[in-house]
Design a protein around this motif. Structure first.
Motif, short mmCIF file in Angstrom:
data_model
loop_
_atom_site.label_atom_id
_atom_site.label_comp_id
_atom_site.label_asym_id
_atom_site.label_seq_id
_atom_site.Cartn_x
_atom_site.Cartn_y
_atom_site.Cartn_z
N ASP A 35 -68.29 -85.97 55.17
CA ASP A 35 -67.73 -87.33 55.14
C ASP A 35 -68.74 -88.32 54.59
O ASP A 35 -68.39 -89.20 53.78
N LEU A 36 -69.98 -88.20 55.03
CA LEU A 36 -71.03 -89.10 54.57
C LEU A 36 -71.28 -88.94 53.07
O LEU A 36 -71.37 -89.92 52.33
N LEU A 37 -71.36 -87.69 52.62
CA LEU A 37 -71.58 -87.44 51.19
C LEU A 37 -70.41 -87.95 50.36
O LEU A 37 -70.60 -88.52 49.28
N ALA A 38 -69.20 -87.74 50.85
CA ALA A 38 -68.01 -88.22 50.13
C ALA A 38 -68.01 -89.74 50.02
O ALA A 38 -67.56 -90.31 49.02
N GLU A 39 -68.54 -90.40 51.04
CA GLU A 39 -68.65 -91.87 51.02
C GLU A 39 -69.62 -92.33 49.93
O GLU A 39 -69.40 -93.34 49.28
N CYS A 40 -70.68 -91.57 49.73
CA CYS A 40 -71.70 -91.93 48.74
C CYS A 40 -71.32 -91.53 47.31
O CYS A 40 -71.87 -92.07 46.35
N ALA B 112 -66.06 -88.05 43.51
CA ALA B 112 -65.95 -86.60 43.69
C ALA B 112 -64.92 -86.32 44.79
O ALA B 112 -64.93 -86.97 45.83
N SER B 113 -64.07 -85.37 44.55
CA SER B 113 -63.07 -85.04 45.58
C SER B 113 -63.74 -84.32 46.74
O SER B 113 -64.76 -83.64 46.57
N ARG B 114 -63.18 -84.47 47.90
CA ARG B 114 -63.69 -83.76 49.07
C ARG B 114 -63.66 -82.25 48.82
O ARG B 114 -64.58 -81.53 49.20
N LEU B 115 -62.63 -81.78 48.16
CA LEU B 115 -62.51 -80.36 47.84
C LEU B 115 -63.66 -79.89 46.95
O LEU B 115 -64.22 -78.81 47.18
N ASP B 116 -64.04 -80.69 45.97
CA ASP B 116 -65.17 -80.33 45.11
C ASP B 116 -66.48 -80.29 45.91
O ASP B 116 -67.30 -79.40 45.71
N ILE B 117 -66.66 -81.24 46.81
CA ILE B 117 -67.86 -81.25 47.64
C ILE B 117 -67.86 -80.03 48.56
O ILE B 117 -68.88 -79.37 48.73
N GLU B 118 -66.71 -79.70 49.13
CA GLU B 118 -66.61 -78.54 50.01
C GLU B 118 -66.83 -77.23 49.27
O GLU B 118 -67.21 -76.23 49.88
N SER B 119 -66.62 -77.22 47.96
CA SER B 119 -66.78 -75.99 47.19
C SER B 119 -68.25 -75.66 46.90
O SER B 119 -68.56 -74.57 46.43
N LEU B 120 -69.14 -76.59 47.19
CA LEU B 120 -70.56 -76.36 46.96
C LEU B 120 -71.12 -75.35 47.95
O LEU B 120 -70.62 -75.22 49.07
N LEU C 196 -75.28 -78.30 48.79
CA LEU C 196 -74.97 -79.41 49.70
C LEU C 196 -76.26 -80.05 50.21
O LEU C 196 -76.37 -81.28 50.26
N GLN C 197 -77.23 -79.23 50.58
CA GLN C 197 -78.51 -79.74 51.05
C GLN C 197 -79.24 -80.50 49.94
O GLN C 197 -79.79 -81.57 50.17
N GLN C 198 -79.21 -79.95 48.72
CA GLN C 198 -79.82 -80.63 47.58
C GLN C 198 -79.16 -81.99 47.33
O GLN C 198 -79.83 -82.98 47.05
N MET C 199 -77.84 -82.02 47.44
CA MET C 199 -77.10 -83.26 47.24
C MET C 199 -77.50 -84.30 48.28
O MET C 199 -77.78 -85.45 47.95
N ALA C 200 -77.55 -83.89 49.54
CA ALA C 200 -77.93 -84.81 50.62
C ALA C 200 -79.36 -85.31 50.42
O ALA C 200 -79.63 -86.51 50.57
N ASP C 201 -80.28 -84.41 50.07
CA ASP C 201 -81.67 -84.81 49.84
C ASP C 201 -81.77 -85.78 48.67
O ASP C 201 -82.51 -86.76 48.73
N TYR C 202 -81.02 -85.52 47.61
CA TYR C 202 -81.06 -86.37 46.42
C TYR C 202 -80.52 -87.76 46.71
O TYR C 202 -81.06 -88.76 46.24
N ILE C 203 -79.48 -87.84 47.50
CA ILE C 203 -78.92 -89.15 47.85
C ILE C 203 -79.91 -89.95 48.69
O ILE C 203 -80.08 -91.14 48.50
N GLN C 204 -80.61 -89.27 49.60
CA GLN C 204 -81.57 -89.94 50.47
C GLN C 204 -82.87 -90.28 49.75
O GLN C 204 -83.49 -91.30 50.02
N LYS C 205 -83.31 -89.40 48.86
CA LYS C 205 -84.59 -89.57 48.17
C LYS C 205 -84.32 -89.67 46.68
O LYS C 205 -83.20 -89.51 46.23
#
Length: 105
Positions: A61-66, A70-78, A83-92
């Motif tokens: 949910d947090l990643l989809a907000e940022c 990107a569709s939730r389905l596309d994010i869930e397909s990672l 997913l961890q790389q995406m979260a790290d990249y958004i934060q840093k």
């Protein structure tokens, strides 16, 4: 009289990600979304729950907000690694695999 136009300041970003060949701009998290996500996390912790599925859904949910384009389905397909790389990249700003690209955003 001085004027600060927050509409001109808001939501500037220089980050984007590519999922399934489509480039998506990473948007800053709004204060409202931050408060909502923080409250959800606090309630979860206070309840003393240990539910990995709920935790992953909170992250999704947090990643989809940022990355609203990107569709939730596309994010869930990672994969979990993606997913961890995406979260790290958004934060840093700097994570393995991130490239400096001029003029594509």
């Amino acid at each position: 009289m001085k004027l600060l136009n927050l509409d001109q300041v808001a939501k500037k970003t220089n980050k984007s990600i590519v999922i399934k060949g489509v480039q998506h701009t990473v948007m800053p998290l709004s204060v409202g979304a931050f408060v909502k996500k923080t409250q959800e996390a606090e309630e979860y912790v206070k309840a003393g729950e240990k539910d990995p599925i709920r935790e992953i859904n909170m992250i999704l949910d947090l990643l989809a907000e940022c990355v609203p384009s990107a569709s939730r389905l596309d994010i869930e397909s990672l994969s979990l690694e993606q997913l961890q790389q995406m979260a790290d990249y958004i934060q840093k700003d700097d994570v393995d695999g991130a490239e400096d690209v001029e003029g594509n955003v």
